[in-house]
Design an enzyme around this catalytic site. Structure first.
Site: not given
Ligand code: SIN
Length: 487
Positions: A156, A254, A288, A462
């Site tokens: 993604n 994550e 996510c 992170e």
């Molecule tokens: C993710 O959806 O895993 C990361 C989203 C983000 O870094 O904004």
């Protein structure tokens, strides 16, 4: 086969060399908007992963001995090259991932920001001294790189999820083996090419392409790999954790989320709508941290639905290369099927479509963005991550009810709420059981802030100051028997 400029490479990076899989096997990477083949990648497995681990182990002693400043200079050169090649990197990303070109361009800037941030954080790594129990002893807490690290990254965010892991690892003095998603490997390989140009020595950064099982199995089984960082589903995260148990690896995971987005009666409607659009529809809802459940209080409900409906109707669905498109295709047919199933289930349980852009019917590549009202906890979208452009509104009356609904999930990644009441801001901010809370904002991912979750959303952080800690060990160095200090 579409050909980009110099950065579209159809080989793995192992020990500084662009390499094919041992048996010559390849995998096709397709464009989710058209189904056309973007290119082929080597279908590597355990043997290629082991070769990459050996290269990383070989490169580690010299890389860790370099000064932090020296490593940071190479990271800064990489940052400059990523920025200079933004347009080509973004085109590669849109071709393999589908997100609109403007978003892909934004992701390259986001990815580059981690490289710059961690170059600086690497220079600031510091231990401390400890008051000793006897005059002839000194105790130091030294910070040392963990060693060879593995990074398994998702489709993604094909660039940012790599730099968010790799940059702190390299800055800390670790060497790395990356396994990018087989759906979006070309962005990773292009970053690898720029890393070579920046001057990372052979073996410091390796990229192995192929299907997950063989590569993931080798990375988790290897005692040489001291740390694994993974972004992806909770199911795969717990599988990797089990696979890593025998070698007792350090882990950063994550994982999935089910973010609540609460709008209280005293919220600024325009701000809340802008935040909902940013959080919910970024990357077509395939993040996510995207708002999965919009909880809206009675008194503001109708105004919020009307304003959000106007914004949803203005979304433009199509090929990410087309000017003005804001929602690209989903990554594959399984993703579109899941979104359709969530919408069907919600409608069957009494939800209503309050807004959708005109003329979008949806198929197995593109889905119709929808704003749903009348969502209830018995619907699938209340408990499962939809990962698509569906905004369900759950109506509530009281603050305690909203907090209870928000926390009623095994996940604990991101949460958002909108209020202008400062007392409520503290109450709700502290009551939300999530690793990240956004007050009056739908954007919480940025290089200077810690990113990560609790509960089923994973382990570790992170970004921010915390991001480099994941790649550092602490060694207690006791220096005893010093002469001339008494007994
Ligand atoms: C993710 O959806 O895993 C990361 C989203 C983000 O870094 O904004």
């Amino acid at each position: 086969m579409a050909r980009e400029g110099d950065l579209l490479v159809e080989a793995m990076l192992i020990d500084g060399a662009w390499t094919a899989a041992r048996g010559g096997d390849t995998l096709e990477v397709t464009d989710p908007a058209t189904g056309a083949v973007v290119g082929t990648i080597p279908s590597g497995g355990a043997a290629e992963a082991e070769a990459a681990i050996a290269a990383a182990a070989q490169a580690f002693p010299a890389w860790r001995r370099r000064t932090a400043d020296d490593r940071a200079n190479v990271l800064e050169a990489w940052h400059a090259l990523i920025v200079a090649n933004t347009a080509e990197l973004a085109r590669i990303m849109t071709a393999e991932q589908g997100k609109p070109l403007a978003e892909a361009t934004g992701e390259i800037a986001y990815a580059a920001s981690f490289v710059k941030w961690f170059a600086a954080e690497g220079r600031r790594v510091a231990g401390h001294t400890i008051a000793a129990p006897t005059p002839d002893r000194r105790i130091l807490a030294l910070r040392e790189p963990v060693g060879v690290c593995a990074a398994i990254t998702p489709w993604n965010f094909p660039a940012a999820m790599i730099t968010r892991k790799v940059a702190p690892a390299l800055a800390a003095g670790c060497t790395v083996v990356v396994k990018p998603s087989e759906l979006t490997p070309f962005t990773a390989l292009a970053l690898g090419k720029l890393a070579q140009q920046a001057g990372f020595p052979a073996g410091v950064l390796n990229i192995v392409t192929g299907l997950p099982d063989g590569i993931g199995g080798a990375l988790t089984a290897s005692p040489v790999v001291r740390k694994l960082s993974f972004t992806g589903s909770t199911r795969v995260g717990s599988l990797l954790m089990r696979q890593s148990a025998d070698t007792l690896k350090r882990l950063s995971l994550e994982l999935g989320g089910n973010a609540p987005f609460i709008v209280f009666d005293d919220a600024d409607v325009d701000l809340a709508v802008a935040g909902a659009m940013a959080s919910k529809f970024r990357n077509a809802g395939q993040t996510c941290v995207c708002a999965n459940r919009l909880l809206v209080q009675d008194g503001i409900h109708d105004r919020f639905v009307a304003a959000l409906g106007t914004a949803v109707r203005a979304l433009k669905v199509g090929d990410g290369r087309t000017e003005g498109v804001t929602i690209g295709p989903l990554i594959n047919a399984a993703a579109t099927a899941k979104v359709a199933a969530h919408v069907d289930d919600a409608l069957a349980h009494g939800a209503t479509i309050a807004a959708t852009p005109d003329g979008v019917t949806g198929d197995d590549r593109f889905v119709r963005p929808v704003l749903l009202t009348g969502a209830t906890p018995d619907m699938r979208l209340a408990s499962e991550e939809t990962f698509g452009p569906v905004a369900p509104i759950f109506r509530f009356e009281r603050e305690e009810e909203a907090v209870a609904l928000a926390n009623a999930t095994p996940f604990g990644l991101a949460s958002y709420f909108y209020t202008d009441d400062l007392h409520r801001a503290w109450r709700v901010g502290e009551a939300l059981e999530f690793g990240m809370v956004g007050l009056n904002t739908g954007s919480i991912a940025m290089e200077m802030a810690p990113f990560g979750g609790i509960k089923a959303s994973g382990l570790g952080r992170e970004g921010g100051r915390e991001g480099i800690e994941e790649y550092l060990e602490t060694k207690a160095f006791h220096w005893a028997g010093l002469k001339g200090f008494g007994a």
